[in-house]
Design an enzyme around this catalytic site. Structure first.
Site, PDB file in Angstrom:
ATOM      1  N   ARG A  67       0.808  -1.233   0.000  1.00 23.46           N
ATOM      2  CA  ARG A  67       0.000   0.000   0.000  1.00 23.46           C
ATOM      3  C   ARG A  67       0.837   1.277   0.000  1.00 23.46           C
ATOM      4  O   ARG A  67       0.381   2.345   0.410  1.00 23.46           O
ATOM      5  CB  ARG A  67      -0.972   0.046   1.183  1.00 23.46           C
TER       6      ARG A  67
ATOM      7  N   GLU B 154      -6.215  19.688 -10.977  1.00 23.22           N
ATOM      8  CA  GLU B 154      -7.599  20.066 -10.702  1.00 23.22           C
ATOM      9  C   GLU B 154      -7.951  21.474 -11.190  1.00 23.22           C
ATOM     10  O   GLU B 154      -9.088  21.750 -11.528  1.00 23.22           O
ATOM     11  CB  GLU B 154      -7.860  19.967  -9.191  1.00 23.22           C
TER      12      GLU B 154
ATOM     13  N   GLU C 291      10.615  19.033 -24.764  1.00 29.94           N
ATOM     14  CA  GLU C 291       9.919  19.388 -23.507  1.00 29.94           C
ATOM     15  C   GLU C 291      10.577  20.619 -22.854  1.00 29.94           C
ATOM     16  O   GLU C 291       9.900  21.430 -22.221  1.00 29.94           O
ATOM     17  CB  GLU C 291       9.926  18.212 -22.514  1.00 29.94           C
TER      18      GLU C 291
ATOM     19  N   HIS D 142       8.719  10.401 -28.676  1.00 36.37           N
ATOM     20  CA  HIS D 142       7.730  11.331 -28.134  1.00 36.37           C
ATOM     21  C   HIS D 142       8.121  12.789 -28.413  1.00 36.37           C
ATOM     22  O   HIS D 142       7.307  13.578 -28.908  1.00 36.37           O
ATOM     23  CB  HIS D 142       7.573  11.094 -26.625  1.00 36.37           C
TER      24      HIS D 142
ATOM     25  N   LYS E 128       8.733  22.876 -13.681  1.00 37.43           N
ATOM     26  CA  LYS E 128       7.796  21.762 -13.495  1.00 37.43           C
ATOM     27  C   LYS E 128       7.287  21.746 -12.051  1.00 37.43           C
ATOM     28  O   LYS E 128       6.088  21.601 -11.804  1.00 37.43           O
ATOM     29  CB  LYS E 128       8.497  20.440 -13.847  1.00 37.43           C
TER      30      LYS E 128
ATOM     31  N   HIS F  41       0.226  14.002 -29.646  1.00 36.97           N
ATOM     32  CA  HIS F  41      -0.340  12.671 -29.371  1.00 36.97           C
ATOM     33  C   HIS F  41      -1.026  12.100 -30.607  1.00 36.97           C
ATOM     34  O   HIS F  41      -0.950  10.897 -30.865  1.00 36.97           O
ATOM     35  CB  HIS F  41      -1.351  12.741 -28.217  1.00 36.97           C
TER      36      HIS F  41
ATOM     37  N   ASN G  10       0.560  20.472 -21.116  1.00 34.26           N
ATOM     38  CA  ASN G  10       0.131  19.770 -22.328  1.00 34.26           C
ATOM     39  C   ASN G  10       0.296  20.611 -23.588  1.00 34.26           C
ATOM     40  O   ASN G  10      -0.114  20.197 -24.673  1.00 34.26           O
ATOM     41  CB  ASN G  10      -1.345  19.344 -22.216  1.00 34.26           C
TER      42      ASN G  10
ATOM     43  N   HIS H  84       0.779  19.051 -27.024  1.00 33.88           N
ATOM     44  CA  HIS H  84       0.546  17.611 -26.918  1.00 33.88           C
ATOM     45  C   HIS H  84      -0.710  17.114 -27.629  1.00 33.88           C
ATOM     46  O   HIS H  84      -0.835  15.921 -27.876  1.00 33.88           O
ATOM     47  CB  HIS H  84       0.559  17.167 -25.442  1.00 33.88           C
TER      48      HIS H  84
ATOM     49  N   ARG I 267      -1.777  22.637 -14.192  1.00 23.75           N
ATOM     50  CA  ARG I 267      -0.920  21.523 -14.635  1.00 23.75           C
ATOM     51  C   ARG I 267      -1.189  21.184 -16.107  1.00 23.75           C
ATOM     52  O   ARG I 267      -0.312  20.696 -16.809  1.00 23.75           O
ATOM     53  CB  ARG I 267      -1.128  20.297 -13.729  1.00 23.75           C
TER      54      ARG I 267
ATOM     55  N   LYS J 276       3.554  11.851 -10.820  1.00 28.69           N
ATOM     56  CA  LYS J 276       2.643  11.039 -11.638  1.00 28.69           C
ATOM     57  C   LYS J 276       3.347   9.733 -11.966  1.00 28.69           C
ATOM     58  O   LYS J 276       4.441   9.737 -12.535  1.00 28.69           O
ATOM     59  CB  LYS J 276       2.306  11.750 -12.949  1.00 28.69           C
TER      60      LYS J 276
HETATM   61  N1  LIG Z   1       5.258  10.883 -15.105  1.00 23.68           N
HETATM   62  C1  LIG Z   1       5.308  11.965 -15.843  1.00 23.68           C
HETATM   63  O1  LIG Z   1       4.990  13.063 -15.400  1.00 23.68           O
HETATM   64  C2  LIG Z   1       5.812  11.853 -17.248  1.00 23.68           C
HETATM   65  C3  LIG Z   1       6.152  13.012 -17.965  1.00 23.68           C
HETATM   66  C4  LIG Z   1       6.680  12.872 -19.249  1.00 23.68           C
HETATM   67  C5  LIG Z   1       6.866  11.605 -19.801  1.00 23.68           C
HETATM   68  N2  LIG Z   1       6.516  10.492 -19.079  1.00 23.68           N
HETATM   69  C6  LIG Z   1       6.691   9.148 -19.623  1.00 23.68           C
HETATM   70  O2  LIG Z   1       8.075   8.954 -19.867  1.00 23.68           O
HETATM   71  C7  LIG Z   1       8.222   7.956 -20.865  1.00 23.68           C
HETATM   72  C8  LIG Z   1       9.321   8.391 -21.818  1.00 23.68           C
HETATM   73  O3  LIG Z   1      10.509   8.493 -21.086  1.00 23.68           O
HETATM   74  P1  LIG Z   1      11.916   8.630 -21.825  1.00 23.68           P
HETATM   75  O4  LIG Z   1      11.778   9.547 -22.967  1.00 23.68           O
HETATM   76  O5  LIG Z   1      12.906   8.923 -20.774  1.00 23.68           O
HETATM   77  O6  LIG Z   1      12.124   7.188 -22.488  1.00 23.68           O
HETATM   78  P2  LIG Z   1      12.689   5.786 -21.958  1.00 23.68           P
HETATM   79  O7  LIG Z   1      12.575   5.655 -20.505  1.00 23.68           O
HETATM   80  O8  LIG Z   1      12.042   4.753 -22.811  1.00 23.68           O
HETATM   81  O9  LIG Z   1      14.227   5.866 -22.357  1.00 23.68           O
HETATM   82  C9  LIG Z   1      14.582   5.960 -23.725  1.00 23.68           C
HETATM   83  C10 LIG Z   1      15.651   4.932 -24.087  1.00 23.68           C
HETATM   84  O10 LIG Z   1      16.902   5.374 -23.603  1.00 23.68           O
HETATM   85  C11 LIG Z   1      17.516   4.367 -22.812  1.00 23.68           C
HETATM   86  N3  LIG Z   1      18.272   5.088 -21.790  1.00 23.68           N
HETATM   87  C12 LIG Z   1      17.764   5.803 -20.749  1.00 23.68           C
HETATM   88  N4  LIG Z   1      18.733   6.442 -20.108  1.00 23.68           N
HETATM   89  C13 LIG Z   1      19.884   6.122 -20.735  1.00 23.68           C
HETATM   90  C14 LIG Z   1      21.240   6.485 -20.528  1.00 23.68           C
HETATM   91  N5  LIG Z   1      21.594   7.372 -19.594  1.00 23.68           N
HETATM   92  N6  LIG Z   1      22.174   5.942 -21.343  1.00 23.68           N
HETATM   93  C15 LIG Z   1      21.800   5.086 -22.335  1.00 23.68           C
HETATM   94  N7  LIG Z   1      20.559   4.733 -22.588  1.00 23.68           N
HETATM   95  C16 LIG Z   1      19.600   5.247 -21.796  1.00 23.68           C
HETATM   96  C17 LIG Z   1      16.401   3.503 -22.314  1.00 23.68           C
HETATM   97  O11 LIG Z   1      16.846   2.192 -22.038  1.00 23.68           O
HETATM   98  C18 LIG Z   1      15.434   3.532 -23.491  1.00 23.68           C
HETATM   99  O12 LIG Z   1      15.830   2.587 -24.457  1.00 23.68           O
HETATM  100  C19 LIG Z   1       6.868   7.781 -21.518  1.00 23.68           C
HETATM  101  O13 LIG Z   1       6.312   6.557 -21.104  1.00 23.68           O
HETATM  102  C20 LIG Z   1       6.045   8.934 -20.957  1.00 23.68           C
HETATM  103  O14 LIG Z   1       4.676   8.605 -20.835  1.00 23.68           O
HETATM  104  C21 LIG Z   1       6.000  10.601 -17.825  1.00 23.68           C
HETATM  105 ZN   LIG Z   2       5.468  15.182 -23.359  1.00 21.69          ZN
END
Ligand SMILES: NC(=O)c1ccc[n+]([C@@H]2O[C@H](COP(=O)([O-])OP(=O)(O)OC[C@H]3O[C@@H](n4cnc5c(N)ncnc54)[C@H](O)[C@@H]3O)[C@@H](O)[C@H]2O)c1
Ligand SMILES: [Zn+2]
Length: 361
Positions: free
Chosen positions: A126, A237, A190, A265, A226, A252, A245, A248, A241, A148
C-alpha cells in the site's frame, strides 16, 4: 562529488517531503543521500536492461556501502514494458526477494522506468517510499518530478496509475553521456515547451553544442518550472498543470497515427509545438517573430517541423477527436499569447486545428 557543482531545487508540494538535486557524479552519493532523506531498509533498484548495464553497478555499490541490502530488478527497455503485467511481475519479485513495508524503491532510468517503478512503490504494501534517478533529458526535466506514476492500458497511454511523490530525485548529468544522440535531442522538445509556457529567456540558454556534463543549471531551471506548476496544481484540478500539455494535442495524434515507435515522443511533440504556435499566432496574438524564434530552436536540435504526406490531416484530426472532447465544435487547447505565458483557450475549432496541421506541410 564536489558539492559546489550540485544544485538543489527547492520544492514544496503540500503533504510530501521531496528533495531534488542535480549535478555531475551524483550516483556515487546515492547511499548517503538516501540515508540523509531518512530512507532505511532494503532497496529494490528498478531499472531497464540498458541503463542497468551502464549505471546499475554505481548505484548498487553506493547503496551497499551505506549499509542497505540491495537487489537490482531490470525490465526490458521501451514503452512496451509500461503495462500492468510488468508491475505485477516486479511486485512478485519483490515479495520473493523479502522486501517489506520498510523497504524502498530506487527508479534508475528514463521516464518509462520512473513511471513503472513509481507505481510499484505506490502500491507495494500500500505504498513505500521511492527515489527517482532519471537518466534521460525527458526524465530529468520532466517525468521524475511531480509524482505522476503509472502504466499504459490497452485503450491508451498512462490510463492506470497513482500520484506518489518521490522522497528524493537525483538528476546526475554524467548519466547523460551514454544516452544515444536521438534520445538526447528529443528531450529538448519538452525543455522548449517549458520555455514557451513559463520562461522565454531560457530559449537563449539553449545550445545544442553545450557539453552534456554542463547541463545541471539548465536541468535545475526546468525542474523548477515543473515543480512550480505541480505545487500550484498537484492533482491536475485547477487547469494549471494542464499547461504542460502545450503541443501535446497534435503531438499525441501524430504518435497515434504514425504508430508508437516511428517518432520518439519529443519528435512528435516538436510537430505538436509547431501546430500550437500556429494556433497561438492565428487566434491569440502570438507574434510571428516569437513563433519563428521557437521553431528555430526546435530545428537547432534537429527536431522535425514538417509532416510527411502519409500522415494525412483527416487521420490526424480523427485521432485528435478520439483523444479530446469537442464541445459545441470547440476544444480546450493550450495556447501561448506571448512567449513565457500560456493559458487554456476554449475557442479553438476543428477548422483551426485543420489549418494548423496543414501549416506543417
Ligand atoms: N510521469 C510523468 O509526469 C511523465 C512526464 C513525461 C513523460 N513520461 C513518460 O516517460 C516515458 C518516456 O521516457 P523517456 O523519454 O525517458 O524514455 P525511456 O525511458 O524509454 O528511455 C529511452 C531509451 O533510452 C535508454 N536510456 C535511458 N537512459 C539512458 C542512458 N543514460 N544511457 C543510455 N541509454 C539510456 C532507455 O533504455 C530507453 O531505451 C513515456 O512513457 C512517458 O509517458 C511521464
Ligand atoms: Zn510530453
Amino acid at each position: 562529488m564536489s558539492t559546489e557543482e550540485i544544485i538543489e531545487v527547492p520544492v514544496s508540494i503540500p503533504g510530501s517531503v521531496c528533495r531534488i538535486l542535480t549535478g555531475p557524479a551524483l550516483l556515487a552519493s546515492t547511499g548517503a543521500l538516501c540515508a540523509a532523506a531518512g530512507l532505511r531498509g532494503a532497496c529494490a533498484i528498478i531499472t531497464d536492461e540498458n541503463v542497468g548495464r551502464l549505471h546499475g553497478s554505481a548505484v548498487q555499490a553506493s547503496l551497499k556501502e551505506a549499509g542497505h541490502a540491495v537487489q537490482v530488478l531490470a525490465v526490458p527497455p521501451g514503452e512496451q514494458s509500461k503495462r500492468l503485467g510488468t508491475v505485477e511481475d516486479l511486485c512478485d519479485r519483490m515479495i520473493s526477494g523479502g522486501f517489506d513495508r520498510k523497504s524502498f524503491v530506487v527508479a534508475l532510468g528514463g521516464g518509462v522506468v520512473g513511471d513503472i517503478a513509481g507505481f510499484v512503490a505506490a502500491i507495494y504494501y500500500r505504498g513505500i517510499p521511492f527515489v527517482q534517478i532519471p537518466t534521460t533529458i525527458v526524465a530529468q526535466v520532466d517525468s521524475a518530478t511531480g509524482g505522476k506514476t503509472g502504466v499504459n492500458a490497452k485503450a491508451g497511454k498512462n490510463l492506470i496509475g497513482a500520484f506518489h511523490q518521490p522522497r528524493l530525485v537525483l538528476a546526475d548529468t554524467n548519466t547523460l553521456s551514454t544516452l544515444p544522440d536521438r534520445e538526447y535531442r528529443e528531450g529538448f522538445a519538452e525543455v522548449i515547451k517549458h520555455a514557451v509556457i513559463r520562461d522565454a529567456a531560457m530559449l537563449d540558454a539553449l545550445d545544442p553544442a553545450a557539453p552534456r556534463s554542463s547541463l545541471a543549471p539548465l536541468i535545475a531551471r526546468n525542474i523548477a518550472i515543473k515543480a512550480a506548476i505541480v505545487e500550484e496544481d498537484e492533482l491536475e484540478e485547477t487547469g494549471v498543470r494542464a499547461l504542460l500539455n502545450f503541443g501535446h494535442t497534435v503531438g499525441h495524434a501524430i504518435e497515434n497515427v504514425a504508430g508508437y515507435g516511428r517518432y520518439l515522443h519529443g519528435e512528435a511533440i516538436s510537430l505538436g509545438l509547431a501546430s500550437a504556435l500556429e494556433i497561438s499566432r492565428r487566434k491569440h496574438g502570438l507574434s510571428a517573430d516569437a513563433s519563428r524564434r521557437v521553431l528555430d530552436k526546435l530545428a537547432a536540435y534537429d527536431l522535425p517541423l514538417l509532416l510527411p504526406d502519409d500522415l494525412t490531416t483527416d487521420d490526424l484530426l480523427a485521432a485528435a477527436k478520439r483523444d479530446k472532447k469537442f464541445l459545441n465544435g470547440k476544444i480546450h487547447f493550450v495556447v501561448s499569447p506571448r512567449l513565457g505565458e500560456a493559458f487554456v483557450a476554449k475557442d479553438i475549432t476543428e477548422g483551426d486545428l485543420r489549418t494548423a496541421i496543414e501549416s506543417l506541410r
